[in-house]
Design a protein around this motif. Sequence first.
Motif, PDB file in Angstrom:
ATOM      1  N   TRP A  37       0.610  -1.314  -0.115  1.00 51.88           N
ATOM      2  CA  TRP A  37      -0.205  -0.105  -0.060  1.00 51.88           C
ATOM      3  C   TRP A  37       0.889   1.412   0.243  1.00 51.88           C
ATOM      4  O   TRP A  37       0.194   2.384  -0.131  1.00 51.88           O
ATOM      5  CB  TRP A  37      -0.917   0.063   1.379  1.00 51.88           C
ATOM      6  CG  TRP A  37      -0.365  -0.032   2.664  1.00 51.88           C
ATOM      7  CD1 TRP A  37       0.352   0.749   3.362  1.00 51.88           C
ATOM      8  CD2 TRP A  37      -0.166  -1.417   3.266  1.00 51.88           C
ATOM      9  NE1 TRP A  37       1.058   0.167   4.502  1.00 51.88           N
ATOM     10  CE2 TRP A  37       0.716  -1.175   4.348  1.00 51.88           C
ATOM     11  CE3 TRP A  37      -0.431  -2.754   2.846  1.00 51.88           C
ATOM     12  CZ2 TRP A  37       1.082  -2.195   5.176  1.00 51.88           C
ATOM     13  CZ3 TRP A  37       0.066  -3.654   3.767  1.00 51.88           C
ATOM     14  CH2 TRP A  37       0.638  -3.351   4.886  1.00 51.88           C
ATOM     15  N   GLU A  38       2.070   1.175  -0.101  1.00 49.36           N
ATOM     16  CA  GLU A  38       3.016   2.393   0.113  1.00 49.36           C
ATOM     17  C   GLU A  38       3.324   2.674  -1.549  1.00 49.36           C
ATOM     18  O   GLU A  38       3.541   1.925  -2.291  1.00 49.36           O
ATOM     19  CB  GLU A  38       4.365   2.022   1.067  1.00 49.36           C
ATOM     20  CG  GLU A  38       4.096   2.132   2.396  1.00 49.36           C
ATOM     21  CD  GLU A  38       4.945   1.972   3.228  1.00 49.36           C
ATOM     22  OE1 GLU A  38       5.526   3.028   3.556  1.00 49.36           O
ATOM     23  OE2 GLU A  38       5.504   0.799   3.481  1.00 49.36           O
ATOM     24  N   GLU A  39       3.959   3.907  -1.619  1.00 52.99           N
ATOM     25  CA  GLU A  39       4.585   4.327  -2.886  1.00 52.99           C
ATOM     26  C   GLU A  39       5.858   3.523  -3.113  1.00 52.99           C
ATOM     27  O   GLU A  39       6.509   3.506  -2.208  1.00 52.99           O
ATOM     28  CB  GLU A  39       4.642   5.840  -2.986  1.00 52.99           C
ATOM     29  CG  GLU A  39       3.331   6.754  -3.065  1.00 52.99           C
ATOM     30  CD  GLU A  39       2.262   6.095  -4.435  1.00 52.99           C
ATOM     31  OE1 GLU A  39       3.009   6.207  -5.230  1.00 52.99           O
ATOM     32  OE2 GLU A  39       1.363   5.814  -4.206  1.00 52.99           O
ATOM     33  N   PRO A  40       6.258   3.322  -4.420  1.00 50.45           N
ATOM     34  CA  PRO A  40       7.588   2.740  -4.492  1.00 50.45           C
ATOM     35  C   PRO A  40       8.556   3.873  -4.073  1.00 50.45           C
ATOM     36  O   PRO A  40       8.511   5.116  -4.320  1.00 50.45           O
ATOM     37  CB  PRO A  40       7.508   2.428  -6.151  1.00 50.45           C
ATOM     38  CG  PRO A  40       6.478   3.384  -6.523  1.00 50.45           C
ATOM     39  CD  PRO A  40       5.475   3.532  -5.536  1.00 50.45           C
ATOM     40  N   THR A 126       0.013  -7.135  12.166  1.00 46.10           N
ATOM     41  CA  THR A 126       0.989  -6.118  12.128  1.00 46.10           C
ATOM     42  C   THR A 126       1.716  -6.184  10.976  1.00 46.10           C
ATOM     43  O   THR A 126       1.854  -6.953  10.024  1.00 46.10           O
ATOM     44  CB  THR A 126       1.694  -6.084  13.205  1.00 46.10           C
ATOM     45  OG1 THR A 126       2.445  -7.268  13.332  1.00 46.10           O
ATOM     46  CG2 THR A 126       0.858  -5.933  14.622  1.00 46.10           C
ATOM     47  N   THR A 127       2.396  -4.867  10.855  1.00 48.35           N
ATOM     48  CA  THR A 127       3.508  -4.852   9.468  1.00 48.35           C
ATOM     49  C   THR A 127       4.682  -5.686   9.603  1.00 48.35           C
ATOM     50  O   THR A 127       4.989  -6.171  10.675  1.00 48.35           O
ATOM     51  CB  THR A 127       3.544  -3.526   9.037  1.00 48.35           C
ATOM     52  OG1 THR A 127       4.208  -2.725  10.189  1.00 48.35           O
ATOM     53  CG2 THR A 127       2.200  -2.740   9.000  1.00 48.35           C
ATOM     54  N   GLN A 128       5.450  -5.835   8.630  1.00 48.00           N
ATOM     55  CA  GLN A 128       6.633  -6.163   8.525  1.00 48.00           C
ATOM     56  C   GLN A 128       7.564  -5.486   9.559  1.00 48.00           C
ATOM     57  O   GLN A 128       8.183  -6.197  10.268  1.00 48.00           O
ATOM     58  CB  GLN A 128       7.281  -6.209   7.046  1.00 48.00           C
ATOM     59  CG  GLN A 128       6.855  -7.044   6.180  1.00 48.00           C
ATOM     60  CD  GLN A 128       7.379  -6.911   4.626  1.00 48.00           C
ATOM     61  OE1 GLN A 128       8.347  -6.105   4.660  1.00 48.00           O
ATOM     62  NE2 GLN A 128       6.867  -7.136   3.611  1.00 48.00           N
ATOM     63  N   GLU A 129       7.361  -4.120   9.356  1.00 45.85           N
ATOM     64  CA  GLU A 129       8.169  -3.235  10.306  1.00 45.85           C
ATOM     65  C   GLU A 129       8.093  -3.576  11.862  1.00 45.85           C
ATOM     66  O   GLU A 129       8.973  -3.624  12.476  1.00 45.85           O
ATOM     67  CB  GLU A 129       7.969  -1.944   9.856  1.00 45.85           C
ATOM     68  CG  GLU A 129       8.721  -1.307   8.682  1.00 45.85           C
ATOM     69  CD  GLU A 129       7.901  -1.875   7.287  1.00 45.85           C
ATOM     70  OE1 GLU A 129       8.168  -1.672   6.226  1.00 45.85           O
ATOM     71  OE2 GLU A 129       6.679  -2.386   7.549  1.00 45.85           O
ATOM     72  N   GLN A 130       6.767  -3.679  12.109  1.00 48.19           N
ATOM     73  CA  GLN A 130       6.521  -3.707  13.290  1.00 48.19           C
ATOM     74  C   GLN A 130       6.890  -5.269  13.930  1.00 48.19           C
ATOM     75  O   GLN A 130       7.330  -5.181  15.348  1.00 48.19           O
ATOM     76  CB  GLN A 130       5.090  -3.531  13.537  1.00 48.19           C
ATOM     77  CG  GLN A 130       4.382  -2.134  13.403  1.00 48.19           C
ATOM     78  CD  GLN A 130       2.813  -2.140  13.447  1.00 48.19           C
ATOM     79  OE1 GLN A 130       2.225  -2.967  12.790  1.00 48.19           O
ATOM     80  NE2 GLN A 130       2.047  -1.045  14.164  1.00 48.19           N
ATOM     81  N   SER A 191      13.615   0.321   7.231  1.00 48.79           N
ATOM     82  CA  SER A 191      13.258   0.882   5.978  1.00 48.79           C
ATOM     83  C   SER A 191      13.642   0.189   5.035  1.00 48.79           C
ATOM     84  O   SER A 191      14.552   0.421   4.287  1.00 48.79           O
ATOM     85  CB  SER A 191      13.392   2.353   5.854  1.00 48.79           C
ATOM     86  OG  SER A 191      13.016   2.875   4.383  1.00 48.79           O
ATOM     87  N   LEU A 192      13.674  -1.294   4.964  1.00 53.35           N
ATOM     88  CA  LEU A 192      14.275  -2.213   4.004  1.00 53.35           C
ATOM     89  C   LEU A 192      13.052  -3.039   3.361  1.00 53.35           C
ATOM     90  O   LEU A 192      12.020  -3.346   3.772  1.00 53.35           O
ATOM     91  CB  LEU A 192      15.331  -3.114   4.927  1.00 53.35           C
ATOM     92  CG  LEU A 192      16.326  -2.443   5.701  1.00 53.35           C
ATOM     93  CD1 LEU A 192      16.430  -3.349   6.870  1.00 53.35           C
ATOM     94  CD2 LEU A 192      17.434  -2.310   4.964  1.00 53.35           C
TER      95      LEU A 192
END
Length: 218
Positions: A37-40, A126-130, A191-192
């Motif tokens: 869902w994020e911009e590239p 949750t997200t990957q980051e979380q 941020s990977l």
Amino acid sequence: MATNLAPTRTDVEIDTYALVIHEGGQDLYQYEKPTPWEEPEWIEKRQYDHGDVPPLNLEQTQVEQQTNGESLQWVTLYASELDADTEQVGSTSNDNNDSDNESYRGYVIRFSDGQMIPDEDETTQTTQEQNMGAAIDYLVREYDLIDEIEIPYLPSWARQNCTINSEEAHPNGDEMRGAYELTGGYYLYTSLNKKSKKDRINDLAGKVDLDPEFLGNW
């Protein structure tokens, strides 16, 4: 503030690669979405020494040069694919088979001591980051991970983007995007792309003699 070497072009297709060749070495980036869902954005995949041969398909490479006055600062090579004879960049050795993944939803991490991230009774996906942050914070709290590494901590293959630091910045002064605050006031770089997250989780878990298993959407 240190120079940001990340490519700036956004008129490229998703999954395009860019190799930035500069005085300190060579950095390979890929233009992709951190999450669906994020911009590239341009995400660093790997760093190489000047003597290494990065796996770009040079037959279809575009060249861009960055200068400062009369001196050449760095060169960026853009390519739509890697060399077919080269292993996939950032691959992780302990990927799981499809039957294991079908049993879990979301981004689940199971350590070799039995700990699940998120906990098995956790219903929120949750997200990957979380989940990356929760997994590393577990290692900090339960296994004293910080005592096993030097701060700032960079994995052996990285030269400028650290994994953990005591401030929301990398050692070269660049902002640590996606910083996740860990127990004790430390910060984790999240941020990977997916494979790079797994590589860094593997690396840190190994410092305390644990093996992570990636389930679900990983």
